[in-house]
Write a protein that holds these residues in place. Structure first.
Motif, PDB file in Angstrom:
ATOM      1  N   GLY B 161      12.791   8.318   5.437  1.00 50.54           N
ATOM      2  CA  GLY B 161      13.749   9.019   6.280  1.00 50.54           C
ATOM      3  C   GLY B 161      13.085   9.600   7.510  1.00 50.54           C
ATOM      4  N   GLN B 162      13.832  10.374   8.282  1.00 50.56           N
ATOM      5  CA  GLN B 162      13.318  10.949   9.530  1.00 50.56           C
ATOM      6  C   GLN B 162      12.640   9.853  10.347  1.00 50.56           C
ATOM      7  N   SER B 163      13.341   8.746  10.541  1.00 50.62           N
ATOM      8  CA  SER B 163      12.665   7.542  11.012  1.00 50.62           C
ATOM      9  C   SER B 163      12.102   7.661  12.421  1.00 50.62           C
ATOM     10  N   ARG B 164      12.802   8.362  13.301  1.00 53.07           N
ATOM     11  CA  ARG B 164      12.232   8.506  14.640  1.00 53.07           C
ATOM     12  C   ARG B 164      10.987   9.388  14.612  1.00 53.07           C
ATOM     13  N   ARG B 165      11.031  10.369  13.737  1.00 57.42           N
ATOM     14  CA  ARG B 165       9.848  11.220  13.608  1.00 57.42           C
ATOM     15  C   ARG B 165       8.663  10.447  13.041  1.00 57.42           C
ATOM     16  N   GLN B 166       8.951   9.457  12.200  1.00 60.91           N
ATOM     17  CA  GLN B 166       7.865   8.619  11.654  1.00 60.91           C
ATOM     18  C   GLN B 166       7.076   8.011  12.807  1.00 60.91           C
ATOM     19  N   ILE B 167       7.806   7.512  13.793  1.00 61.86           N
ATOM     20  CA  ILE B 167       7.147   6.836  14.916  1.00 61.86           C
ATOM     21  C   ILE B 167       6.385   7.851  15.775  1.00 61.86           C
ATOM     22  N   GLU B 168       7.002   9.000  15.989  1.00 58.63           N
ATOM     23  CA  GLU B 168       6.339  10.082  16.718  1.00 58.63           C
ATOM     24  C   GLU B 168       5.019  10.453  16.032  1.00 58.63           C
ATOM     25  N   ILE B 169       5.058  10.566  14.719  1.00 57.99           N
ATOM     26  CA  ILE B 169       3.862  10.966  13.966  1.00 57.99           C
ATOM     27  C   ILE B 169       2.790   9.882  14.007  1.00 57.99           C
ATOM     28  N   MET B 170       3.203   8.635  13.938  1.00 51.46           N
ATOM     29  CA  MET B 170       2.228   7.541  14.086  1.00 51.46           C
ATOM     30  C   MET B 170       1.448   7.704  15.390  1.00 51.46           C
ATOM     31  N   LYS B 171       2.193   8.051  16.433  1.00 52.45           N
ATOM     32  CA  LYS B 171       1.557   8.220  17.740  1.00 52.45           C
ATOM     33  C   LYS B 171       0.725   9.496  17.782  1.00 52.45           C
ATOM     34  N   ASP B 172       1.357  10.623  17.425  1.00 50.56           N
ATOM     35  CA  ASP B 172       0.701  11.922  17.591  1.00 50.56           C
ATOM     36  C   ASP B 172      -0.489  12.123  16.666  1.00 50.56           C
ATOM     37  N   PHE B 173      -0.355  11.684  15.413  1.00 50.09           N
ATOM     38  CA  PHE B 173      -1.405  11.941  14.426  1.00 50.09           C
ATOM     39  C   PHE B 173      -2.440  10.808  14.397  1.00 50.09           C
ATOM     40  N   GLY B 174      -2.149   9.707  15.058  1.00 50.04           N
ATOM     41  CA  GLY B 174      -3.081   8.578  15.033  1.00 50.04           C
ATOM     42  C   GLY B 174      -3.159   7.893  13.684  1.00 50.04           C
ATOM     43  N   THR B 175      -2.009   7.713  13.052  1.00 48.20           N
ATOM     44  CA  THR B 175      -1.936   7.046  11.745  1.00 48.20           C
ATOM     45  C   THR B 175      -2.708   5.729  11.760  1.00 48.20           C
ATOM     46  N   ASN B 203      -3.171   3.413  16.635  1.00 52.01           N
ATOM     47  CA  ASN B 203      -4.414   3.382  15.862  1.00 52.01           C
ATOM     48  C   ASN B 203      -4.299   2.590  14.559  1.00 52.01           C
ATOM     49  N   LEU B 204      -3.171   1.919  14.369  1.00 52.89           N
ATOM     50  CA  LEU B 204      -2.875   1.283  13.087  1.00 52.89           C
ATOM     51  C   LEU B 204      -3.851   0.163  12.762  1.00 52.89           C
ATOM     52  N   LYS B 205      -4.412   0.197  11.531  1.00 45.16           N
ATOM     53  CA  LYS B 205      -5.333  -0.877  11.169  1.00 45.16           C
ATOM     54  C   LYS B 205      -4.906  -1.648   9.915  1.00 45.16           C
ATOM     55  N   ALA B 206      -4.009  -1.075   9.139  1.00 46.09           N
ATOM     56  CA  ALA B 206      -3.529  -1.798   7.953  1.00 46.09           C
ATOM     57  C   ALA B 206      -2.185  -1.248   7.500  1.00 46.09           C
ATOM     58  N   ILE B 207      -1.473  -2.091   6.780  1.00 41.61           N
ATOM     59  CA  ILE B 207      -0.182  -1.707   6.221  1.00 41.61           C
ATOM     60  C   ILE B 207      -0.219  -2.001   4.727  1.00 41.61           C
ATOM     61  N   GLY B 208       0.302  -1.077   3.935  1.00 40.65           N
ATOM     62  CA  GLY B 208       0.473  -1.328   2.500  1.00 40.65           C
ATOM     63  C   GLY B 208       1.956  -1.443   2.204  1.00 40.65           C
ATOM     64  N   PHE B 209       2.296  -2.546   1.606  1.00 39.67           N
ATOM     65  CA  PHE B 209       3.695  -2.848   1.253  1.00 39.67           C
ATOM     66  C   PHE B 209       3.958  -2.665  -0.211  1.00 39.67           C
ATOM     67  N   GLY B 210       5.068  -2.158  -0.564  1.00 38.42           N
ATOM     68  CA  GLY B 210       5.329  -2.153  -2.006  1.00 38.42           C
ATOM     69  C   GLY B 210       6.782  -2.111  -2.375  1.00 38.42           C
ATOM     70  N   ALA B 211       7.037  -2.143  -3.668  1.00 36.18           N
ATOM     71  CA  ALA B 211       8.344  -1.834  -4.266  1.00 36.18           C
ATOM     72  C   ALA B 211       9.445  -2.847  -4.001  1.00 36.18           C
ATOM     73  N   GLU B 212       9.152  -3.918  -3.321  1.00 29.99           N
ATOM     74  CA  GLU B 212      10.187  -4.915  -3.040  1.00 29.99           C
ATOM     75  C   GLU B 212       9.581  -6.304  -3.099  1.00 29.99           C
ATOM     76  N   ILE B 213      10.411  -7.290  -3.376  1.00 27.93           N
ATOM     77  CA  ILE B 213       9.946  -8.675  -3.326  1.00 27.93           C
ATOM     78  C   ILE B 213       9.994  -9.132  -1.874  1.00 27.93           C
ATOM     79  N   TRP B 214       8.969  -9.804  -1.451  1.00 24.39           N
ATOM     80  CA  TRP B 214       8.965 -10.292  -0.072  1.00 24.39           C
ATOM     81  C   TRP B 214       8.235 -11.615   0.011  1.00 24.39           C
ATOM     82  N   THR B 215       8.471 -12.312   1.110  1.00 27.21           N
ATOM     83  CA  THR B 215       7.876 -13.625   1.295  1.00 27.21           C
ATOM     84  C   THR B 215       6.676 -13.507   2.230  1.00 27.21           C
ATOM     85  N   ASP B 216       5.875 -14.558   2.244  1.00 24.91           N
ATOM     86  CA  ASP B 216       4.718 -14.559   3.125  1.00 24.91           C
ATOM     87  C   ASP B 216       5.169 -14.616   4.588  1.00 24.91           C
ATOM     88  N   GLU B 217       6.325 -15.220   4.819  1.00 27.08           N
ATOM     89  CA  GLU B 217       6.857 -15.291   6.178  1.00 27.08           C
ATOM     90  C   GLU B 217       7.237 -13.879   6.652  1.00 27.08           C
TER      91      GLU B 217
END
Lengths: 433, 433
Positions: B161-175, B203-217
């Protein structure tokens, strides 16, 4: 039981000695490691070696929420960011968010203060704690979580929402301690009533309240509904989170964890330190925080402090239940009004519900207050004359409390929006800013 | 870096020896302490002493989600409830909720498996991990939280949730590391695009995905948008939570933590154990859980297993990305269809978005599938002929993937409801239950 007898039952002299050592260390630490403090203290010409007694803290300038905002996001950290393992933050609805950083040791200490608090409420490793505080950037959920782990109770980290499921879980899991904000507690109580839940048949033995200002009358109303004693939990994101002070079974003030926080009460206007027993703004200093120690942080919370020994056996200083905040206080016709005063008046009257909203307007250069209050279902089905009487009575009671005439409107049951978090008590339409 | 070289790089023989000792101990433990198991094993005439080799596990009956539901809430606990310090639970939307209980040691082990997983993704104590998984009874948020604490990274427990804030925090905190479900990731990517965020400047260097089925595409699409590699995280509430298996930098399967979980692949219909490399249902056994050890738990997740050494240097068994579930598989006209197959087809085609919904109906005793797919803004502004061509192309690609003719409808951009948690991919209107 007392979680940490050595500290909680130490003599006043021992506490003061410990505090002085920690204070000196902290001031040196922030002076050396936080540019905000070194700059400010140099400007004020105050240096770590000037802190020779606890009283010397009064030489230091205050830290405010605005100072924290200006250093957003990580400017107040006293350690390398790498040592910070967790970050919390206020919502930032009233400006730039305030960020709070914790080292591993800080998280451990957070667990410790909550462990002491939960123990005060009678909790131990037998208990099942249903934590309805939200988890996320808000500190509420996590504080209780870490403390519960520490005492070895069973935590149900359900967080806010899913309200019908909350009640189901209380029944199915045999919850013995509920943690909620007063307004969310009232909301759950209503749902439980709708579903004819009899709290006498449940396992509930205590309630921990936090994150909102409430009156003693509200406590009584919640205790009556849930059939369990309710204890106040105080804290704030900037200093640590919940756990700064918690009420013991005596319910006469909240024990402050003096080895972690040094308290002062000041006059909000002059900034002067006030004596024991005098009402004023609470100012707190972190005594052992690694990640982000704050010095003389103005909490804006209005209370008094007492160093008297408590019947429970603990010697730690106690603060009174917070009766208002120096900033969410409404100034109306020059008079300081706190929502808690209105609430106190309402809770003295039968046949109305403690759900209310205060609307402040300025229609003709003069402030006016309208208080919307929910009538009970009984009253609402009654004749009009009775309603007029009650309305009059509420106006009189509020006048008695705040010294101002307000307009009371009785509204139908459940017409005031319920909050699952903090209740919105005041709507200020004066456009003063 | 490898978090726990001793275990993760142990030889196959060492791993098997360790597993046998732990399995024997676990079987004895559940037989002695969980009435469900002692009753069932006595009924099957299988006793702890019958487990002499790892292969002997096949003599034991399976445990299913239904068994867990029947023992709601605390019937599967192998220790006194007092020793349980945390309880999680599934949402219970498809029946009685499933409860999972953890002792203090279990929480520590949970942190350990996630610590190994985060390290596989390249995380260390320098990283800032923005955890968008929800905290609450759902295990997603907490697993990542405990693991992050263990490796000493900085966790931002922002939750969903708070999706716009998520993006702000990625920028401000250097996630530097984002944790999200694929569908929430897609949603954040869209918001970021709207706000013209350039991920090259973050600053993003990796993403961890979980909890859902997904394809390589889908992975490729996310990696392209976020400009960072994305790693699969697998887990389930019943066994522990996220962390059961995580992908390393090689991205060829997820390393399963074999000292905590014993894996088998079975034929969903016959229950027979299948060989390495053969696709089937994953069955897992807890090897070190105190609170609620599960034996031969049917995960319903479809995958294969490989014991080959991995280029990353780890020797632990790897499971393939989950390609479907034996239960959310849709059987249409007698054919097993997985949403992931449809997604795979869609991601091969330009000018459409990987947002889709599969609607299954049975209008005249015959199943029909409609796939709603979002066209890109470009395509939508284009002429009709182009749209008909694309529609035809999608239908062909899907036919190629599942062997069934489906009806494709192109819908306008952003018209399929976005989810902040798990996406609702299938709407089955056949009323088969």
């Amino acid at each position: 039981m007392i979680w940490n007898k050595k500290i909680e039952c130490a003599s006043r002299e021992e506490i003061k000695e410990l505090q002085l050592v920690k204070l000196q260390k902290t001031i040196k630490n922030v002076f050396d490691n936080v540019p905000y403090y070194s700059k400010k203290y140099t400007e004020y010409e105050i240096y770590p070696e000037d802190i020779e007694t606890l009283k010397d803290i009064e030489k230091l300038p205050f830290t405010t929420k605005d100072d924290l905002r200006e250093s957003y996001p990580f400017g107040m950290f006293a350690v390398d960011r790498k040592k910070i393992i967790e970050v919390h933050s206020s919502s930032g609805t009233t400006g730039k968010p305030v960020v709070s950083g914790y080292t591993s040791k800080d998280i451990e200490n957070w667990g410790e203060v909550i462990a002491r608090g939960l123990t005060m409420m009678g909790a131990d490793d037998e208990d099942i704690i249903q934590n309805t505080h939200g988890y996320g950037l808000f500190t509420g959920g996590f504080g209780v979580h870490y403390g519960s782990h520490k005492i070895g109770a069973t935590i149900i980290p359900i967080s806010t929402g899913q309200s019908r499921r909350q009640i189901e879980i209380m029944k199915d899991f045999g919850t013995s301690i509920m943690i909620f904000t007063p307004s969310y507690g009232m909301y759950l109580a209503e749902l439980a009533e709708e579903e004819n839940v009899d709290f006498n048949n449940l396992n509930l033995k205590a309630i921990g309240f936090g994150a909102e200002i409430w009156t003693d009358e509200m406590r009584k109303s919640i205790e009556k509904r849930f059939k369990a004693p309710a204890y106040n939990i105080y804290g704030l994101t900037e200093l640590m989170g919940p756990g700064v002070a918690v009420e013991c079974k005596i319910q006469e003030g909240l024990h402050l964890q003096e080895d972690f926080f040094y308290p002062e009460i000041i006059d909000s206007e002059s900034g002067n330190t006030l004596n024991e027993g005098t009402e004023g703004e609470l100012v707190l200093t972190n005594l052992e925080r690694e990640g982000m120690p704050l010095i003389r942080f103005r909490t804006k919370d209005i209370t008094t402090i007492s160093y008297a020994e408590c019947e429970c056996g603990r010697n730690t200083a106690r603060i009174e239940r917070i009766t208002g905040r120096s900033d969410d206080m409404i100034k109306v016709k020059g008079v300081a009004v706190f929502p808690s005063q209105i609430e106190k008046a309402l809770l003295k009257i039968d046949n109305i519900e403690p759900h209310y909203q205060i609307i402040v307007t300025r229609p003709h250069l003069m402030d006016e207050i309208e208080v919307k209050v929910e009538a009970s279902q009984n009253l609402f089905s009654d004749d009009v004359k009775e309603m007029i009487n009650i309305k009059q009575k509420i106006e009189d009671y509020i006048f008695n409390e705040i010294g101002l005439r307000v307009k009371v409107s009785l509204v139908s049951p459940k017409s005031i929006p319920r909050s699952e978090g903090k209740a919105v008590r005041v709507i200020d339409k004066r456009n003063l800013h």
